[in-house]
Design an enzyme around this catalytic site. Structure first.
Site, PDB file in Angstrom:
ATOM      1  N   THR A  73       0.838  -1.206   0.000  1.00  0.00           N
ATOM      2  CA  THR A  73       0.000   0.000   0.000  1.00  0.00           C
ATOM      3  C   THR A  73       0.868   1.249   0.000  1.00  0.00           C
ATOM      4  OG1 THR A  73      -1.774  -1.150   1.166  1.00  0.00           O
ATOM      5  CG2 THR A  73      -1.798   1.246   1.247  1.00  0.00           C
ATOM      6  N   ARG A 231       4.847   2.175  10.127  1.00  0.00           N
ATOM      7  CA  ARG A 231       6.188   2.354   9.576  1.00  0.00           C
ATOM      8  C   ARG A 231       7.110   2.708  10.725  1.00  0.00           C
ATOM      9  NH1 ARG A 231       4.718   0.068   5.659  1.00  0.00           N
ATOM     10  NH2 ARG A 231       4.863   0.698   3.465  1.00  0.00           N
ATOM     11  N   GLU A 260      15.318  -1.510   7.499  1.00  0.00           N
ATOM     12  CA  GLU A 260      14.947  -2.933   7.518  1.00  0.00           C
ATOM     13  C   GLU A 260      15.864  -3.752   6.631  1.00  0.00           C
ATOM     14  OE1 GLU A 260      10.181  -2.204   8.420  1.00  0.00           O
ATOM     15  OE2 GLU A 260      10.811  -2.870   6.430  1.00  0.00           O
ATOM     16  N   HIS A 282       8.788  -7.551  10.119  1.00  0.00           N
ATOM     17  CA  HIS A 282       7.894  -6.956   9.116  1.00  0.00           C
ATOM     18  C   HIS A 282       7.066  -8.039   8.412  1.00  0.00           C
ATOM     19  CE1 HIS A 282       7.361  -3.248   6.315  1.00  0.00           C
ATOM     20  NE2 HIS A 282       6.241  -3.949   6.401  1.00  0.00           N
TER      21      HIS A 282
END
Length: 315
Positions: A73, A231, A260, A282
């Site tokens: 997204t 986030r 990340e 994640h």
């Protein structure tokens, strides 16, 4: 039409891409390094990315590129200004991961609120067997019913978390830019001060970057449970780690990070071993059904782009 998946490993190795063969030639790369980029993108009309960053440093190498499909997204990893000038379309996927992210949010909240780490370790270590008592009730845990759950961001995921929280007997407070009726919306200071559980569900942009900063972390209740599945950069990670170490908040659950994977210097390395901290890689968005749905949505975005229906365009 040539469709190239540049970092397919990030959406799992248990999916099939056969349905894309109905609309074009498919090339699937598990990963794409900076050195491999020019070779991998050669001749691509459409690229599908998840974590890879596309910007002015590498996009000029994609001479045929017409469309970037995000397997996500969020679109902060794509330079939209460059794409507009170059005439490259950009599409994301909306709402595909609502159930999966809400599920992890709830799992973290319940696990941390009930001290499941500590109770599980008590049995796993053999101490339960050696202790001789039929039960143990330390550390003390509380019922979630009657507690206040603060939800920061009220999109599809935030709304689903709210529904589940209310079903469990929580009072739900919401922070969003534009308050709405039939929802108890409050300002950010209030939601930080009042929440027993505070979960973050906002996109990363200029307004939300470092939203949960050191000042607001100091407003949280001493036993507050904080969950970030949005986030990493929407919260001050160093301040959160410090709050845990100094016992200024009760617990922390995080699935997203400003970098990340986070490196050896990241402040969460100091707290990742603690029983009141849950750090996941994640993965909240990635239930199997979620990823199957994701591929189906990406395929529809490609078809829409080439039939000029502009489905899920973000540019």
């Amino acid at each position: 039409m040539k469709i190239v998946f540049l970092d397919a490993a990030t959406i799992g190795d248990d999916l099939t891409y056969e349905s894309f063969e109905e609309i074009g030639e498919i090339v699937v790369y598990p990963t794409t390094s900076e050195i491999e980029f020019e070779e991998h993108i050669q001749g691509a009309d459409v690229v599908v990315i998840n974590k890879l960053k596309l910007n002015a440093s590498n996009l000029p190498k994609a001479s045929k590129l017409k469309l970037i499909c995000l397997a996500a997204t969020g679109f902060d990893n794509v330079d939209l200004d460059y794409c507009r000038k170059a005439g490259i379309g950009v599409c994301n996927v909306i709402g595909y991961s609502t159930q999966s992210v809400a599920q992890l949010t709830l799992s973290m909240a319940l696990s941390l609120y009930t001290h499941l780490n500590e109770y599980t370790e008590f049995v796993r270590s053999g101490e339960y067997t050696q202790n001789g008592l039929a039960n143990r009730l330390s550390p003390v845990y509380h019922e979630i019913a009657g507690k206040t759950w603060g939800i920061v961001g009220y999109g599809n995921i935030g709304k689903q978390v709210a529904r589940v929280a209310e079903a469990m007997g929580c009072r739900v407070l919401v922070y969003k830019r534009t308050p709405i009726e039939d929802t108890e919306c409050v300002d950010f200071n209030t939601i930080c001060q009042k929440s027993d559980i505070l979960s973050l569900h906002v996109p990363l942009n200029d307004e939300t970057r470092n939203l949960l900063d050191k000042e607001h972390i100091a407003m949280l209740k001493k036993d507050a449970v904080v969950i970030n599945v949005a986030r990493g950069a929407v919260a001050d990670e160093a301040a959160l780690a410090d709050a845990i170490l100094k016992e200024r908040i009760g617990a922390l659950g995080v699935d997203v990070y400003s970098k990340e994977p986070f490196d050896a210097e990241h402040p969460f390395n100091k707290i990742k071993h603690l029983p009141n901290v849950l750090l996941t890689p994640h993965m909240a968005w990635g239930g199997y059904e979620t990823r199957v749905r994701l591929l189906g949505e990406i395929k529809e975005n490609v078809i829409s782009f080439y039939t000029r229906k502009n489905r899920c365009r973000v540019d």
